[in-house]
Design a protein around this motif. Structure first.
Motif: not given
Length: 185
Positions: A3-7, A129-136, A163-167
């Motif tokens: 998932i991390r690599a895909e995101r 689903t929104r994919l941000g820059m990764g900082g959370g 976009i695969p979901l994270q918790p």
């Protein structure tokens, strides 16, 4: 693929899609997105709107007026605050080189006082689903905005199939692009 690599791959593709546009094209499409937001019922009824100052090739909302605007400030390594700058001199470059309100020259606005949050993103999908820059930062802040509609803002070319979901992902209530507004049912 994990998932991390895909995101990360989708983040890279979404950013590349907006970087491949000319500055004039981004400006024109940003104006169309701002017009979609301004015409929306959510904006029309909101008193306090959280927006952002665009960095690099992000959708620019600089033309928007007419509401009490608050802006994000990244603090404490992982926390986001909503601040209302006193004036145009109340800005400085923050931890990531982005222009953010100066806390001492800004009003702290509690998340529950925000009616509409407009989030930048690297990519989005048809399920909101929104994919941000990764900082959370937004992912931790958004659940506190209990009285707000939450919307992603992006160019249509940033849409991914899935976009695969994270918790910690917070689903968007809407996604504004230059072509349309997607609303979660």
């Amino acid at each position: 693929m994990d998932i991390r690599a895909e995101r990360e791959r989708l983040r890279h593709e979404g950013i590349a899609a907006r970087e491949n546009m000319s500055a004039a094209e981004r400006k024109k499409k940003s104006a169309a997105i701002a017009a979609q937001i301004l015409a929306s019922q959510w904006f029309q009824t909101a008193e306090t709107v959280m927006i952002y100052r665009a960095a690099g090739t992000e959708v620019s909302l600089a033309s928007m007026t007419g509401r009490r605007f608050v802006y994000p400030r990244c603090v404490s390594g992982r926390m986001l605050l909503a601040l209302r700058p006193a004036d145009e001199n109340a800005w400085e470059r923050g931890a990531y080189g982005l222009y953010e309100p100066v806390p001492a020259q800004s009003e702290l606005v509690p998340p529950e006082n925000i009616n509409l949050v407009l989030c930048p993103c690297a990519a989005f999908d048809g399920q909101g689903t929104r994919l941000g820059m990764g900082g959370g930062y937004y992912d931790r802040f958004l659940p506190q905005c209990k009285n707000a509609h939450i919307a992603a803002v992006a160019f249509a070319s940033q849409q991914a199939a899935h976009i695969p979901l994270q918790p910690w992902d917070c689903p968007m209530d809407a996604v504004f692009t230059e072509n349309s507004i997607w609303y979660r049912k």
